[in-house]
Scaffold this motif. Structure first.
Motif, PDB file in Angstrom:
ATOM      1  N   VAL A   1      35.517  44.472  32.845  1.00 43.69           N
ATOM      2  CA  VAL A   1      35.872  44.401  34.262  1.00 43.69           C
ATOM      3  C   VAL A   1      36.630  43.101  34.444  1.00 43.69           C
ATOM      4  O   VAL A   1      36.180  42.057  33.964  1.00 43.69           O
ATOM      5  N   MET A   2      37.789  43.162  35.076  1.00 37.40           N
ATOM      6  CA  MET A   2      38.468  41.931  35.461  1.00 37.40           C
ATOM      7  C   MET A   2      38.482  41.860  36.984  1.00 37.40           C
ATOM      8  O   MET A   2      38.980  42.759  37.637  1.00 37.40           O
ATOM      9  N   ARG A   3      37.888  40.806  37.518  1.00 42.27           N
ATOM     10  CA  ARG A   3      37.904  40.589  38.973  1.00 42.27           C
ATOM     11  C   ARG A   3      38.870  39.455  39.275  1.00 42.27           C
ATOM     12  O   ARG A   3      38.834  38.417  38.604  1.00 42.27           O
ATOM     13  N   THR A   4      39.666  39.652  40.304  1.00 40.98           N
ATOM     14  CA  THR A   4      40.607  38.584  40.640  1.00 40.98           C
ATOM     15  C   THR A   4      41.086  38.736  42.079  1.00 40.98           C
ATOM     16  O   THR A   4      41.333  39.849  42.528  1.00 40.98           O
ATOM     17  N   PRO A   5      41.163  37.626  42.823  1.00 37.92           N
ATOM     18  CA  PRO A   5      41.670  37.727  44.180  1.00 37.92           C
ATOM     19  C   PRO A   5      43.190  37.648  44.245  1.00 37.92           C
ATOM     20  O   PRO A   5      43.795  36.769  43.649  1.00 37.92           O
ATOM     21  N   GLY A   6      43.777  38.578  44.980  1.00 41.23           N
ATOM     22  CA  GLY A   6      45.201  38.509  45.266  1.00 41.23           C
ATOM     23  C   GLY A   6      45.368  38.137  46.719  1.00 41.23           C
ATOM     24  O   GLY A   6      44.398  37.865  47.429  1.00 41.23           O
ATOM     25  N   GLY A   7      46.600  38.117  47.191  1.00 41.49           N
ATOM     26  CA  GLY A   7      46.830  37.963  48.622  1.00 41.49           C
ATOM     27  C   GLY A   7      47.133  36.563  49.077  1.00 41.49           C
ATOM     28  O   GLY A   7      46.827  35.589  48.399  1.00 41.49           O
ATOM     29  N   THR A   8      47.735  36.509  50.251  1.00 39.33           N
ATOM     30  CA  THR A   8      48.046  35.208  50.839  1.00 39.33           C
ATOM     31  C   THR A   8      46.852  34.756  51.658  1.00 39.33           C
ATOM     32  O   THR A   8      46.178  35.558  52.296  1.00 39.33           O
ATOM     33  N   ALA A   9      46.575  33.469  51.616  1.00 37.70           N
ATOM     34  CA  ALA A   9      45.481  32.936  52.428  1.00 37.70           C
ATOM     35  C   ALA A   9      46.079  31.999  53.465  1.00 37.70           C
ATOM     36  O   ALA A   9      46.748  32.438  54.398  1.00 37.70           O
ATOM     37  N   HIS A  10      45.903  30.719  53.288  1.00 30.15           N
ATOM     38  CA  HIS A  10      46.421  29.781  54.280  1.00 30.15           C
ATOM     39  C   HIS A  10      47.300  28.754  53.607  1.00 30.15           C
ATOM     40  O   HIS A  10      46.833  27.775  53.058  1.00 30.15           O
ATOM     41  N   GLN A  11      48.589  29.010  53.618  1.00 27.73           N
ATOM     42  CA  GLN A  11      49.582  28.048  53.128  1.00 27.73           C
ATOM     43  C   GLN A  11      49.326  27.591  51.698  1.00 27.73           C
ATOM     44  O   GLN A  11      49.409  26.419  51.386  1.00 27.73           O
ATOM     45  N   LEU A  12      48.994  28.530  50.827  1.00 26.71           N
ATOM     46  CA  LEU A  12      48.776  28.170  49.427  1.00 26.71           C
ATOM     47  C   LEU A  12      50.079  28.179  48.622  1.00 26.71           C
ATOM     48  O   LEU A  12      50.092  27.831  47.455  1.00 26.71           O
ATOM     49  N   ALA A  13      51.152  28.624  49.249  1.00 28.56           N
ATOM     50  CA  ALA A  13      52.501  28.594  48.669  1.00 28.56           C
ATOM     51  C   ALA A  13      52.683  29.609  47.526  1.00 28.56           C
ATOM     52  O   ALA A  13      51.772  30.370  47.200  1.00 28.56           O
ATOM     53  N   ALA A  14      53.857  29.586  46.950  1.00 25.24           N
ATOM     54  CA  ALA A  14      54.317  30.696  46.107  1.00 25.24           C
ATOM     55  C   ALA A  14      53.448  30.971  44.881  1.00 25.24           C
ATOM     56  O   ALA A  14      53.258  32.125  44.498  1.00 25.24           O
ATOM     57  N   GLN A  15      52.896  29.928  44.256  1.00 19.84           N
ATOM     58  CA  GLN A  15      52.162  30.155  43.005  1.00 19.84           C
ATOM     59  C   GLN A  15      50.670  30.452  43.198  1.00 19.84           C
ATOM     60  O   GLN A  15      49.935  30.580  42.224  1.00 19.84           O
ATOM     61  N   HIS A  16      50.235  30.523  44.452  1.00 22.21           N
ATOM     62  CA  HIS A  16      48.843  30.918  44.716  1.00 22.21           C
ATOM     63  C   HIS A  16      48.759  32.061  45.726  1.00 22.21           C
ATOM     64  O   HIS A  16      47.717  32.253  46.337  1.00 22.21           O
ATOM     65  N   SER A  17      49.833  32.791  45.918  1.00 25.67           N
ATOM     66  CA  SER A  17      49.825  33.810  46.976  1.00 25.67           C
ATOM     67  C   SER A  17      50.288  35.180  46.498  1.00 25.67           C
ATOM     68  O   SER A  17      50.565  36.058  47.301  1.00 25.67           O
ATOM     69  N   ALA A  18      50.349  35.368  45.202  1.00 26.11           N
ATOM     70  CA  ALA A  18      50.849  36.648  44.697  1.00 26.11           C
ATOM     71  C   ALA A  18      49.848  37.759  44.981  1.00 26.11           C
ATOM     72  O   ALA A  18      48.664  37.507  45.208  1.00 26.11           O
ATOM     73  N   ARG A  19      50.333  38.997  44.946  1.00 26.55           N
ATOM     74  CA  ARG A  19      49.464  40.150  45.173  1.00 26.55           C
ATOM     75  C   ARG A  19      49.442  41.040  43.942  1.00 26.55           C
ATOM     76  O   ARG A  19      48.414  41.326  43.410  1.00 26.55           O
ATOM     77  N   LEU A  20      50.590  41.469  43.468  1.00 26.17           N
ATOM     78  CA  LEU A  20      50.722  42.067  42.128  1.00 26.17           C
ATOM     79  C   LEU A  20      49.992  43.384  41.883  1.00 26.17           C
ATOM     80  O   LEU A  20      49.984  43.885  40.760  1.00 26.17           O
ATOM     81  N   ALA A  21      49.376  43.959  42.914  1.00 25.70           N
ATOM     82  CA  ALA A  21      48.672  45.226  42.719  1.00 25.70           C
ATOM     83  C   ALA A  21      49.611  46.260  42.103  1.00 25.70           C
ATOM     84  O   ALA A  21      49.232  47.037  41.230  1.00 25.70           O
ATOM     85  N   ARG A  22      50.844  46.225  42.540  1.00 21.85           N
ATOM     86  CA  ARG A  22      51.825  47.217  42.086  1.00 21.85           C
ATOM     87  C   ARG A  22      52.058  47.137  40.578  1.00 21.85           C
ATOM     88  O   ARG A  22      52.418  48.118  39.945  1.00 21.85           O
ATOM     89  N   MET A  23      51.870  45.933  40.000  1.00 19.84           N
ATOM     90  CA  MET A  23      52.112  45.812  38.576  1.00 19.84           C
ATOM     91  C   MET A  23      50.982  46.469  37.765  1.00 19.84           C
ATOM     92  O   MET A  23      51.222  47.188  36.811  1.00 19.84           O
ATOM     93  N   PHE A  24      49.746  46.217  38.192  1.00 13.87           N
ATOM     94  CA  PHE A  24      48.618  46.801  37.464  1.00 13.87           C
ATOM     95  C   PHE A  24      48.558  48.316  37.653  1.00 13.87           C
ATOM     96  O   PHE A  24      48.200  49.049  36.739  1.00 13.87           O
ATOM     97  N   MET A  25      48.898  48.793  38.848  1.00 10.76           N
ATOM     98  CA  MET A  25      48.754  50.231  39.109  1.00 10.76           C
ATOM     99  C   MET A  25      49.727  51.074  38.294  1.00 10.76           C
ATOM    100  O   MET A  25      49.566  52.289  38.194  1.00 10.76           O
ATOM    101  N   SER A  26      50.715  50.434  37.694  1.00 11.30           N
ATOM    102  CA  SER A  26      51.687  51.203  36.907  1.00 11.30           C
ATOM    103  C   SER A  26      51.316  51.258  35.429  1.00 11.30           C
ATOM    104  O   SER A  26      52.097  51.756  34.631  1.00 11.30           O
ATOM    105  N   THR A  27      50.141  50.736  35.068  1.00 14.74           N
ATOM    106  CA  THR A  27      49.793  50.643  33.647  1.00 14.74           C
ATOM    107  C   THR A  27      48.788  51.711  33.228  1.00 14.74           C
ATOM    108  O   THR A  27      47.625  51.661  33.637  1.00 14.74           O
TER     109      THR A  27
END
Lengths: 326, 337
Positions: free
Chosen positions: A114-140
């Motif tokens: 099981v890999m658990r990981t938070p995606g999504g934007t929170a509060h001004q975490l900027a580009a390298q802490h705000s990715a979502r990427l669900a679309r990348m995993f769902m294609s595998t």
């Protein structure tokens, strides 16, 4: 039935599964002595010890690989990646190994991680802490991808993911860990497949997953005040997609909005629209509309960040467009 | 080691050489597709190390040059050849091919094409051994080129911190495909590199199976005793190209000639003749029986085996018989607002 926070739900699932099976371990950065960045493993190090709640160095690709290797020998590792942005470092072991080992061994080996990981934007975490990427995993192929929208699924899907024999990615959300919801006191498993009609309606279907379900629900409230009955569908699993539930809802409402926090290109929305076209094109009365993030790296500035990420009003506006009210 | 074991070992190495050379022929006949990486010249390393391990009990994992490691670990030769042919009876049911031989029934946990990927997988297998409290170990065979991957450094660090029972076997054949080690690697003695992670290590001749077995005995004893990982480097040479499309243009003929003289089969065969364990005639008979076995049993099995059925294309992607309690779909009553 108690109302607990999302992080507490995850912690409870860990605790129950660790108690149930000695082969279950958890591993990740700061999950042990420090208790986890989002408290999701707090107190478990004290209860289960350093051998089962493993603090790892900052080596995402290899500690994921170690979890995969351990799973091939009968362990059930729950691997935490502190932010989905860092999961990009683990793509080799996750996608080139975990997702393919069952297939390329002709079904003779498997990787029940099981890999658990938070995606999504929170509060001004900027580009390298705000990715979502669900679309990348769902294609595998070879992975399961689930997106719990609240404490019940966060708890019950993690438990199912630990028991299931496939590699499962659980995408959580930076902004949902303190969200509260009811979870039964008795042990409960929530299935890893199947979309859910969260709110029944007849005029338009609002489709979301993870955080965007809540945008859909807020929009549905506003639509109700305008005399529109919106149905809200939580995809729950992005891989595999529950085509039947989507089709049945569209055949009922004939109008669709898809809300995703991710960028639109080759995304969840494009996939869902393809499913709808393949399943029930002639049930549509209007062209589907996607609500999605701006096509930019997520900015730091508060106003810019807000403009980049969709909100409930964006879902409402999209619904009104589909309904021909604008 | 007694004479009958010595004869068996020589026969095994001859078998592995002929297996590889026969698969070369089948590749030229287009009966084997994809990439084919042959182990000819390096036989003493896998044969010697795994002779000293407990095959079937210890875990073994490696890269894409994996046929011989699988065979010595205990995978049936018929099934390995059938896998090269892409047949349903193959080690990986025809889904993996040459680079992905698997046989978990003997704890051979696969060949992998991503260079350096087996490092963490091996450490994970070792973590499971330690967790279960058995005295099993994990043995990871990789080439010198793999040591320039990040997974090498990340995994050495974790294996050392967590004292994992894993033996890393570096088969240093001097070339990362076509790039010689001095041109790609700052420290060419690979065993020195793990000093940064406080892992004990040593370097040995990989062409002489007696030296390999003696070194492996000590290394395995260290790992099995619970003292953590060990890194062992063997100097060796592949006699053929990296894969079938490689003409070896980057190597000098003189270098190749010198290493051909250090052929592991010649070294061991010569020693057994000198010790009067075997005569030249015995070795010729051994060669003949190996060729017959490969042709009449191994290749024949592969040739006569069925192809996978196209209807089974989607099989093995996920668990084909999942427990509905964990998978779903969601029952109507389970839907909540």
């Amino acid at each position: 039935m108690a109302e607990i926070a999302y992080w507490e739900a995850i912690r409870r699932a860990h605790d129950e599964e660790l108690a149930h099976d000695r082969m279950v371990i958890a591993m990740g950065e700061d999950i042990g002595v420090a208790g986890g960045t989002y408290k999701a493993t707090s107190g478990l190090y004290q209860k289960y010890g350093a051998e089962r709640i493993i603090d790892t160095p900052i080596s995402e690709n290899s500690y994921t690989g170690i979890g995969i290797g351990a799973s091939m020998a009968g362990m059930r590792p729950i691997i935490e990646i502190m932010s989905i942005n860092f999961a990009l470092l683990a793509l080799d072991t996750l996608i080139n190994a975990a997702a393919k080992i069952r297939y390329m061994s002709g079904g003779r080996a498997s990787c029940p991680i099981v890999m658990r990981t938070p995606g999504g934007t929170a509060h001004q975490l900027a580009a390298q802490h705000s990715a979502r990427l669900a679309r990348m995993f769902m294609s595998t192929p070879g992975l399961r991808v689930v997106t719990p929208r609240g404490p019940l699924d966060a708890y019950g899907m993690l438990k199912s993911a630990v028991r299931c024999n496939d590699p499962v990615i659980i995408i959580e959300h930076e902004s949902m860990y303190n969200m509260r919801g009811e979870v039964p006191d008795k042990e409960t498993f929530r299935p890893l497949e199947g979309a859910e009609i969260v709110r029944a309606g007849t005029d338009v279907t609002l489709i979301g997953y993870n955080y965007s379900v809540h945008l859909c629900l807020a929009a549905a409230d506003k639509l109700a005040a305008m005399g529109v009955s919106a149905e809200v569908l939580d995809l729950r699993a992005l891989r595999p997609i529950d085509r039947d539930t989507i089709r049945r809802s569209v055949e009922k409402t004939h109008k669709v909005v898809i809300a995703e926090e991710d960028e639109a290109t080759v995304g969840v929305g494009s996939e869902i629209i393809s499913v709808i076209i393949e399943e029930c094109f002639f049930a549509l009365d209007a062209q589907p509309v996607r609500v999605h993030a701006a096509d930019v790296p997520v900015p730091y500035n508060r106003q810019l960040e807000k403009a980049a990420i969709p909100n409930a009003d964006d879902v409402l506006a999209a619904a009104l467009k589909v309904l021909g009210r604008v | 080691m007694n004479a009958s074991d010595q004869k068996r070992l020589l026969r095994e190495m001859i078998f592995y050489r002929r297996f590889e050379e026969r698969s070369f022929e089948a590749y030229m006949e287009r009966k084997i597709g994809g990439f084919l990486h042959l182990y000819s010249g390096q036989e003493a390393v896998a044969t010697g190390v795994l002779e000293m391990a407990r095959c079937g009990y210890d875990y073994v994992i490696t890269g894409y040059r994996d046929h011989v490691h699988a065979l010595k670990a205990g995978a049936p030769a018929r099934e390995v050849m059938a896998e090269l042919y892409g047949k349903e009876t193959g080690s990986s049911r025809g889904r993996g091919g040459s680079m992905h031989i698997f046989d978990p029934t003997v704890n051979f946990m696969g060949g992998y094409a991503l260079v350096g990927q087996p490092f963490p997988l091996a450490a994970g297998l070792a973590l499971a051994c330690k967790h279960k409290g058995t005295d099993q170990i994990a043995i990871c065979f990789l080439g010198d080129g793999a040591n320039n991957q990040g997974t090498f450094h990340e995994t050495m660090n974790m294996a050392s911190v967590w004292k994992l029972p894993v033996l890393f076997v570096c088969e240093n054949n001097l070339y990362a495909i076509g790039t010689r080690i001095e041109r790609s690697t700052a420290v060419t003695d690979q065993y020195k590199r793990v000093a940064a992670y406080d892992i004990p290590s040593s370097q040995h001749d990989g062409q002489d199976i007696d030296i390999v077995m003696a070194a492996a005995t000590d290394a395995i004893a260290h790992v099995r005793s619970g003292r953590g990982p060990y890194f062992i480097e063997f100097m060796t040479y592949r006699q053929r190209g990296h894969s079938m499309s490689d003409s070896n243009a980057y190597r000098s003929k003189e270098e190749e000639r010198l290493w051909m003289e250090r052929d592991p089969l010649k070294i061991y065969g010569g020693r057994l003749k000198k010790a009067k364990v075997l005569t030249e005639k015995d070795i010729a008979a051994m060669e003949k029986s190996v060729l017959e076995e490969i042709e009449n049993d191994v290749v024949r099995f592969a040739e006569e085996s069925p192809e996978p059925r196209v209807e089974d294309l989607n099989k093995y992607c996920l668990d084909d018989q999942p427990d509905p309690r964990w998978i779903g779909p969601l029952a109507q009553g389970e839907q909540h607002g």
